[in-house]
Enzyme design. Structure first.
Site, PDB file in Angstrom:
ATOM      1  N   LEU A  66      11.269  55.962  64.700  1.00 16.02           N
ATOM      2  CA  LEU A  66      10.321  56.754  63.923  1.00 16.02           C
ATOM      3  C   LEU A  66      10.901  57.054  62.550  1.00 16.02           C
ATOM      4  O   LEU A  66      12.105  57.295  62.407  1.00 16.02           O
ATOM      5  CB  LEU A  66      10.003  58.066  64.646  1.00 16.02           C
ATOM      6  CG  LEU A  66       9.442  57.929  66.061  1.00 16.02           C
ATOM      7  CD1 LEU A  66       8.897  59.276  66.531  1.00 16.02           C
ATOM      8  CD2 LEU A  66       8.368  56.870  66.141  1.00 16.02           C
ATOM      9  N   GLY A 111      12.764  55.200  68.608  1.00  7.64           N
ATOM     10  CA  GLY A 111      11.428  54.609  68.652  1.00  7.64           C
ATOM     11  C   GLY A 111      11.446  53.080  68.658  1.00  7.64           C
ATOM     12  O   GLY A 111      10.536  52.444  69.191  1.00  7.64           O
ATOM     13  N   ASN A 135      18.495  57.535  71.382  1.00  8.83           N
ATOM     14  CA  ASN A 135      19.578  58.395  70.875  1.00  8.83           C
ATOM     15  C   ASN A 135      19.079  59.726  70.328  1.00  8.83           C
ATOM     16  O   ASN A 135      19.781  60.394  69.577  1.00  8.83           O
ATOM     17  CB  ASN A 135      20.321  57.643  69.766  1.00  8.83           C
ATOM     18  CG  ASN A 135      19.416  57.318  68.579  1.00  8.83           C
ATOM     19  OD1 ASN A 135      18.244  57.003  68.771  1.00  8.83           O
ATOM     20  ND2 ASN A 135      19.926  57.421  67.373  1.00  8.83           N
ATOM     21  N   GLU A 136      17.853  60.126  70.702  1.00  7.01           N
ATOM     22  CA  GLU A 136      17.234  61.330  70.145  1.00  7.01           C
ATOM     23  C   GLU A 136      18.141  62.555  70.116  1.00  7.01           C
ATOM     24  O   GLU A 136      18.159  63.287  69.131  1.00  7.01           O
ATOM     25  CB  GLU A 136      15.940  61.679  70.903  1.00  7.01           C
ATOM     26  CG  GLU A 136      14.713  60.891  70.476  1.00  7.01           C
ATOM     27  CD  GLU A 136      14.672  59.479  71.035  1.00  7.01           C
ATOM     28  OE1 GLU A 136      15.628  59.061  71.707  1.00  7.01           O
ATOM     29  OE2 GLU A 136      13.670  58.786  70.778  1.00  7.01           O
TER      30      GLU A 136
END
Ligand code: CO8
Length: 260
Positions: A66, A111, A135-136
């Site tokens: 994202l 994303g 990996n957020e």
């Protein structure tokens, strides 16, 4: 502005190749997602198109995930519109009737990894510098339940639990080992390998394969479709928090500093 997606459709084989070409790193902005979904919808409606290969035209990166700038310093309205487009991309890809293959020719965090995970099969370039994963948490944000579900459906609960908490980014051989990708090939062979695999999948009658795919994925898809509005609200409330905006800012700084 120049197109962010280039679609090559071969009517003889019934296979389309989608090249993501949004410099520098194919980040998923609202514009990108809108264009991507329109392209996808066109192919989906074309009965002659049975298979789709997704790849990147950008060097070293499949997709950076994202677009962080869509989540930083934006109004709640805009954040909501953006999130709806992210949901739309996932719903369309995960529920596609086409055979979908990700030709992952570069790094694919967050994303970008989600996008690859929606496909029926993943081939990654065997280049140890490339990484893939959700990996957020490294950004101080949390992968939504449908990101988590998509990963768990692919690699199982335990691997997902650990990978999501640690924000693990796997190199290609690690990704192959946990089943996050299905095959590694030298980078220059990635499209021919995808075409080869596609031939195998094309040999299966569409209706039987499509019903089977839907049977496997429908419960996961239904969980989002029945909670779409709440999921948007949840995202907007979370991402517009001061503390989260601060985390995103810090992460953007790290991305910039990495250069020097
Ligand atoms: N969004 C916006 N800009 C980005 C992004 C991104 N995701 N990734 C990179 N960029 C920018 C960089 O800041 C840099 O900008 P500039 O040239 O102005 O300095 C430019 O793109 C090029 O980046 P790099 O120099 O880092 O390029 P490299 O080829 O060295 O590396 C990578 C490419 C590996 C992709 C690297 O850029 C990277 O790691 N990017 C960050 C990827 C990332 O962590 N993405 C996570 C996004 S969040 C997400 O997808 C899911 C969120 C779920 C939300 C849940 C909330 C509730």
């Amino acid at each position: 502005t120049s197109p962010k997606i280039r679609v090559e459709f071969n009517p003889t084989s019934g296979v389309a190749v989608m090249h993501m070409q949004s410099p520098p790193v194919n980040s998923l902005s609202l514009d990108f997602l809108t264009e991507f979904c329109i392209g996808l919808e066109k192919l989906e409606m074309d009965k002659g198109c049975r298979g789709l290969i997704i790849t990147s035209s950008q060097p070293k990166v499949f997709s950076a995930g994202l677009d962080i700038l869509e989540m930083y310093g934006r109004s709640p309205e805009r954040c909501g519109e953006f999130w709806k487009a992210v949901q739309e991309m996932w719903l369309k890809l995960y529920g596609s009737d086409m055979i979908t293959i990700a030709a992952i020719n570069g790094s694919s965090p967050a994303g970008g990894c989600l996008m690859a995970l929606t496909c029926d099969y993943r081939i990654m370039a065997d280049q140890p510098r490339y990484t893939i994963g959700l990996n957020e948490t490294l950004l101080g944000i949390v992968a939504p339940f449908w990101f988590k579900d998509t990963m768990a459906n692919t690699v199982g609960h335990r691997t997902t639990e650990m990978a999501l908490q640690l924000g693990l980014l796997y190199n290609p051989s690690e990704a192959l080992k946990v089943g996050l990708v299905d095959q590694l090939v030298p980078e220059d062979q990635i499209l021919s390998a995808a075409t080869q695999t596609m031939t195998k999948w094309l040999a299966i009658p569409d209706h039987a394969r499509q019903i089977t795919k839907s049977m496997m994925r429908k419960p996961t898809i239904d969980r989002l479709t029945s909670n779409r509005e709440a999921d948007i609200q949840n995202f907007v409330n979370f991402i517009t928090k001061d503390s989260i905006q601060k985390s995103l800012r810090a992460y953007l700084e790290i991305l910039k500093k990495k250069k020097t």
